[in-house]
Structures are given as structure tokens and as C-alpha cells.
Design a protein around this motif. Structure first.
Motif, PDB file in Angstrom:
ATOM      1  N   HIS A  49      45.746  45.581  49.769  1.00  0.00           N
ATOM      2  CA  HIS A  49      45.452  46.187  48.467  1.00  0.00           C
ATOM      3  C   HIS A  49      43.997  46.645  48.385  1.00  0.00           C
ATOM      4  O   HIS A  49      43.699  47.657  47.736  1.00  0.00           O
ATOM      5  CB  HIS A  49      45.780  45.202  47.352  1.00  0.00           C
ATOM      6  CG  HIS A  49      47.243  45.148  47.014  1.00  0.00           C
ATOM      7  ND1 HIS A  49      47.815  45.923  46.042  1.00  0.00           N
ATOM      8  CD2 HIS A  49      48.259  44.439  47.563  1.00  0.00           C
ATOM      9  CE1 HIS A  49      49.115  45.686  45.973  1.00  0.00           C
ATOM     10  NE2 HIS A  49      49.415  44.789  46.885  1.00  0.00           N
TER      11      HIS A  49
ATOM     12  N   GLN B 180      56.321  39.364  44.137  1.00  0.00           N
ATOM     13  CA  GLN B 180      56.176  40.251  45.272  1.00  0.00           C
ATOM     14  C   GLN B 180      56.948  39.685  46.455  1.00  0.00           C
ATOM     15  O   GLN B 180      56.778  38.527  46.819  1.00  0.00           O
ATOM     16  CB  GLN B 180      54.709  40.422  45.632  1.00  0.00           C
ATOM     17  CG  GLN B 180      53.917  41.175  44.573  1.00  0.00           C
ATOM     18  CD  GLN B 180      52.522  41.496  45.036  1.00  0.00           C
ATOM     19  OE1 GLN B 180      52.004  40.875  45.963  1.00  0.00           O
ATOM     20  NE2 GLN B 180      51.894  42.461  44.401  1.00  0.00           N
TER      21      GLN B 180
ATOM     22  N   SER C 171      41.877  38.797  44.390  1.00  0.00           N
ATOM     23  CA  SER C 171      43.307  38.736  44.097  1.00  0.00           C
ATOM     24  C   SER C 171      43.870  40.145  43.997  1.00  0.00           C
ATOM     25  O   SER C 171      43.131  41.118  43.773  1.00  0.00           O
ATOM     26  CB  SER C 171      43.575  37.986  42.786  1.00  0.00           C
ATOM     27  OG  SER C 171      43.137  38.747  41.669  1.00  0.00           O
TER      28      SER C 171
ATOM     29  N   HIS D 104      44.400  45.812  41.144  1.00  0.00           N
ATOM     30  CA  HIS D 104      45.021  46.696  40.150  1.00  0.00           C
ATOM     31  C   HIS D 104      44.005  47.077  39.067  1.00  0.00           C
ATOM     32  O   HIS D 104      43.885  48.243  38.692  1.00  0.00           O
ATOM     33  CB  HIS D 104      46.224  46.014  39.498  1.00  0.00           C
ATOM     34  CG  HIS D 104      47.378  45.800  40.421  1.00  0.00           C
ATOM     35  ND1 HIS D 104      47.621  46.599  41.510  1.00  0.00           N
ATOM     36  CD2 HIS D 104      48.366  44.858  40.417  1.00  0.00           C
ATOM     37  CE1 HIS D 104      48.703  46.179  42.136  1.00  0.00           C
ATOM     38  NE2 HIS D 104      49.169  45.123  41.494  1.00  0.00           N
ATOM     39  N   ASN D 105      43.279  46.082  38.559  1.00  0.00           N
ATOM     40  CA  ASN D 105      42.326  46.324  37.475  1.00  0.00           C
ATOM     41  C   ASN D 105      41.188  47.225  37.925  1.00  0.00           C
ATOM     42  O   ASN D 105      40.741  48.103  37.174  1.00  0.00           O
ATOM     43  CB  ASN D 105      41.775  44.993  36.954  1.00  0.00           C
ATOM     44  CG  ASN D 105      42.824  44.157  36.242  1.00  0.00           C
ATOM     45  OD1 ASN D 105      43.797  44.701  35.718  1.00  0.00           O
ATOM     46  ND2 ASN D 105      42.654  42.856  36.228  1.00  0.00           N
TER      47      ASN D 105
ATOM     48  N   PRO E  18      55.368  41.412  36.732  1.00  0.00           N
ATOM     49  CA  PRO E  18      55.148  39.965  36.831  1.00  0.00           C
ATOM     50  C   PRO E  18      55.104  39.222  35.502  1.00  0.00           C
ATOM     51  O   PRO E  18      55.172  37.992  35.485  1.00  0.00           O
ATOM     52  CB  PRO E  18      53.789  39.884  37.541  1.00  0.00           C
ATOM     53  CG  PRO E  18      53.097  41.147  37.140  1.00  0.00           C
ATOM     54  CD  PRO E  18      54.169  42.189  37.034  1.00  0.00           C
TER      55      PRO E  18
ATOM     56  N   GLU F 268      45.770  41.199  41.628  1.00  0.00           N
ATOM     57  CA  GLU F 268      45.640  41.636  40.233  1.00  0.00           C
ATOM     58  C   GLU F 268      44.271  42.271  39.993  1.00  0.00           C
ATOM     59  O   GLU F 268      44.152  43.258  39.260  1.00  0.00           O
ATOM     60  CB  GLU F 268      45.838  40.440  39.287  1.00  0.00           C
ATOM     61  CG  GLU F 268      47.270  39.958  39.170  1.00  0.00           C
ATOM     62  CD  GLU F 268      47.790  39.297  40.446  1.00  0.00           C
ATOM     63  OE1 GLU F 268      46.957  38.752  41.221  1.00  0.00           O
ATOM     64  OE2 GLU F 268      49.008  39.322  40.674  1.00  0.00           O
ATOM     65  N   GLN F 269      43.223  41.704  40.608  1.00  0.00           N
ATOM     66  CA  GLN F 269      41.899  42.295  40.475  1.00  0.00           C
ATOM     67  C   GLN F 269      41.854  43.685  41.098  1.00  0.00           C
ATOM     68  O   GLN F 269      41.165  44.574  40.607  1.00  0.00           O
ATOM     69  CB  GLN F 269      40.846  41.393  41.131  1.00  0.00           C
ATOM     70  CG  GLN F 269      40.568  40.109  40.368  1.00  0.00           C
ATOM     71  CD  GLN F 269      39.547  39.239  41.068  1.00  0.00           C
ATOM     72  OE1 GLN F 269      39.008  39.586  42.108  1.00  0.00           O
ATOM     73  NE2 GLN F 269      39.274  38.069  40.496  1.00  0.00           N
TER      74      GLN F 269
END
Length: 425
Positions: A232, A97, A273, A278-279, A131, A275-276
């Protein structure tokens, strides 16, 4: 040749699904934007870009797989197919990123003047973010192995400097765009994808909604705050709001939506995070699709909707026809005939089936005594509960609990766990 064509088509479709450009080019190339999506020609206004691109393409050797990173930290894969006399170009794609501090670092290294920082940042936001470098490498080496044979290709790591006179000091060759076209395009694409997700959720189409979400997260979300995680999280909250309105449009009762939505907000604040984030967005989409598929009531009249919500909200309450008609302030006979006409079963049978199905779940997933389960499901008479349970489930509650296997527990959990949680809430 046919196998190669099929593999190329598959690779292009996979890249497209993940918002990654993939082109087949027959040199010489007259459109340098096919390489870098217009960075050097449109934003930097570099001279002789086409010539530089073709000089680089001339250096690409057949049966080599080139993993390339350019001066702007954009990643590419190049193939040359000897039988087709064509190049396959995949990229540009980002594997990190590019936040504000990273952008400043790159711009200083390349001597990019400050007025160009914003359009270049917009350019980064328009690129796919991928990524998983190990998957990126494995996919293309496996593709090469299937096209050229296990030992018929070489892997080459390179940058544009090694492939031609690409790198230069960019001072004096810029064009400041009059309008932030890339920003406009980025926002339009995001809104279009969000609209597609909403429409898929309204139709309960989980596969399509998740597919469009994958396209959405493959592009970086434009930062609004210096704290990327907070940024995010806020987008998760925004998406949750959009999805709850989508579910409401299908007739899912607000009390169900509110329960799920509030749980999402609690989960969002616990994320640590990107990524969390996104999930969780994927889980939210799945949850709202499930909510729509199992609770959409738009085909029922408002009165029937209210009756069903009253029943589902508290199975231990007095749910007799007389009680419900009193709660809803309607004639009992009218409520009974309308419910039977729209739902297909009598109100009493609907309530009994709901209660017994809930009892089945409690028997499987808890150790609560059968007498207490009967009370939780609205039965004060344990003997009547047992007779009705056997009539609907085919066995007594005791036998049902004793003979329950992992498989029927797993199946029941998958199909009804969300409903159980809503009832428990």
C-alpha cells in the motif's frame, strides 16, 4: 409506498457509490449472478445454481433483515418487501482483507484445488471492501426501521447453509477459466478510476477526485508483495507520481510540485497501517487539488509564470522590476507591460500585496517582532512597511495583531496555510 421507494433508491445509490452491488429481485430469479457476482456459476461451474438461489429466496421472510455470511466469507443483507413482493440484495462485500494466508485458509476449508486459487483471489479483489461492520449494521437496521416501523421487523443472522442446500463439497464441479477475465476487468476498472482522479485534479475538482478515490479503495488493491503495508505504501508513491504529473499539466511550477511531492514521500515512509495509507492518499488528492486551484499558471505566458514563481519563492529577496528583469534576462519595460496585461495589476503592486498578505499571516501565527516580520517580507524600512501595511490592510501591523480574533485566524489559516508552508519551506 412512495416513502419506501425513495428509501430503497437512496440505499441503492449509497451502495453503488461505495462499489457495493444492490439489486431489487422479483422471484423467481433467472440470473444467479445477481447474488454472488458469478462466483458459483462462472468460476466454480456449479450445477443447478439457479434452483439453489431460488430455494434460498423462498425462505426469506417478509419484514426480516438478514445479515448473511457465506462460506467464502462474503457478506450480504437481504430484505423482502411484502407490498412490493420483491427482494433487496446488498452484497457481496468483504469486511476483512483476504490476504495470501487467509485465502489459503479458506481454500483448504472448502477443499478448493490449487488451480482455482488465483481466479478466486481475483474474485475477492473485484469485491468492495467495507471494514466498518458497525456502520453496515446500523445503516440497514435504520433503513428497516424507517420502512417497517421501529418494532415492525426482525434481525436474522444466518449463513447460506441455514437458508438452503447451498453448501457442498466443491470437488469435481470446477471449471478452470482459460483466461483471467476477472483480473483484466479489475485492472481496467482501477486504471479507469485513476484516470478519473487525474482529470478531476487537473480541474481542481476536489469533490469529484475524492469521490472516485472512495470507489477505488472500496475494492482491494491486488497484492504484489507479501507485505501488505509495503504494498500500500508503494501504491501511495505511484499515486503521488500520477498526481504530480496532473498538477504539472495545469502549469503549476515544478518547484511547488516538488516541495509538496517530497513531503508526501516523507509522510509515506512514516505510515504504520493500511488505513493510514488510505487517509494519506485522500490528503494527497486534496493537496494537489489545492495546489492546482491556487497556483495553476497555464493561462499565463512562460515569462509571467517565471516572474510569479520568483516572487512567490522568496518574498525577502530584491523583487524590484529591475532585479527581476535581470534575473529573467528580459527588458524591464517589456516585463512590466506583459505582467500588467496578463495579471491585471502592476508587478510592483503584485509584489507589495504578496508581501503584506504574508506579513498578515506571520502576525497572526507567530510572536515574531514586527520589525523582524518586515525584514522577512522584504522591507528594510519599518516605517515604509507600516504605511504600506495600513494602506492595504486598513490598520497598522500593531493594531492588526492586537485585534486579531480566532475567527479571522481560522479563516486565514484555511485559505492560506498551504501557501505559508510553501513559503516557509
Amino acid at each position: 409506498m412512495e416513502k419506501t421507494t425513495l428509501l430503497i433508491t437512496f440505499a441503492q445509490q449509497l451502495m453503488e457509490r461505495n462499489h457495493i452491488p444492490a439489486h431489487m429481485v422479483h422471484p423467481p430469479c433467472n440470473d444467479p449472478s445477481l447474488l454472488d457476482q458469478g462466483l458459483r456459476k462462472t468460476i466454480l461451474n456449479m450445477d443447478h445454481v439457479t434452483d439453489a438461489v431460488n430455494r434460498m429466496f423462498d425462505r426469506i421472510q417478509p419484514r426480516n433483515v438478514y445479515f448473511i455470511t457465506d462460506n467464502f466469507e462474503c457478506n450480504y443483507v437481504f430484505f423482502r418487501f411484502p407490498d412490493l413482493d420483491e427482494l433487496m440484495i446488498c452484497g457481496p462485500v468483504l469486511t476483512e482483507q483476504i490476504n495470501a494466508s487467509r485465502l489459503t485458509e479458506i481454500m483448504e476449508k472448502l477443499h478448493i484445488p490449487e488451480p482455482l486459487h488465483e481466479p478466486i483471489q481475483d474474485y475477492y479483489h473485484s469485491l468492495a471492501f467495507f471494514p466498518l461492520q458497525s456502520f453496515w449494521f446500523s445503516f440497514f437496521t435504520l433503513l428497516a426501521e424507517n420502512i417497517f416501523g421501529e418494532h415492525g421487523y426482525e434481525i436474522v443472522y444466518a449463513d447460506f447453509n441455514e437458508l438452503g442446500e447451498w453448501y457442498k463439497n466443491y470437488n469435481g464441479c470446477f471449471r478452470i477459466p482459460e483466461k483471467p477475465f476477472l483480473s483484466i476487468q479489475l485492472v481496467e476498472n482501477r486504471y479507469q478510476l485513476e484516470a478519473g482522479i487525474i482529470n478531476a485534479v487537473i480541474n481542481g475538482n476536489e469533490k469529484k477526485a475524492l469521490e472516485m478515490h472512495t470507489q477505488l479503495i472500496s475494492s482491494l488493491i491486488p497484492p504484489r508483495l507479501t507485505n501488505s503495508l509495503r504494498d500500500h505504501k508503494d501504491y501511495c508513491i505511484t499515486l503521488n507520481t500520477l498526481l504530480r504529473k496532473a498538477a504539472e499539466a495545469t502549469g503549476v511550477h515544478p518547484i511547488r510540485i516538488d516541495t509538496f511531492s517530497n513531503r508526501n514521500i516523507q509522510n509515506i515512509e512514516c505510515l504504520t497501517s493500511v488505513e493510514q495509507c488510505h487517509n494519506l492518499r485522500m490528503k494527497m488528492i486534496q493537496g494537489y487539488c489545492q495546489l492546482v486551484r491556487t497556483n495553476a499558471l497555464k493561462n499565463y505566458s512562460l515569462l509571467t509564470q517565471k516572474a510569479i514563481v520568483c516572487i512567490d519563492t522568496d518574498l525577502s529577496a530584491d523583487l524590484s522590476l529591475k532585479s527581476l528583469s535581470g534575473i529573467l534576462s528580459v527588458n524591464a519595460s517589456y516585463l512590466s507591460s506583459l505582467f500588467k496585461k496578463e495579471v491585471g495589476v502592476s508587478l510592483t503592486d503584485y509584489v507589495n500585496n504578496k508581501r503584506i498578505r504574508h506579513a498578515q499571516k506571520l502576525l497572526l501565527i507567530t510572536d515574531i517582532p514586527i520589525k523582524d516580520i518586515a525584514q522577512q517580507c522584504g522591507f528594510s524600512d519599518i516605517h515604509y512597511f507600516s504605511r504600506l501595511f495600513k494602506q492595504i490592510a486598513g490598520m497598522t501591523p500593531k493594531v492588526y495583531r492586537e485585534t486579531a480574533t480566532y475567527n479571522n485566524f481560522h479563516s486565514l489559516s484555511n485559505n492560506n496555510w498551504n501557501n505559508h508552508r510553501r513559503c516557509s519551506d
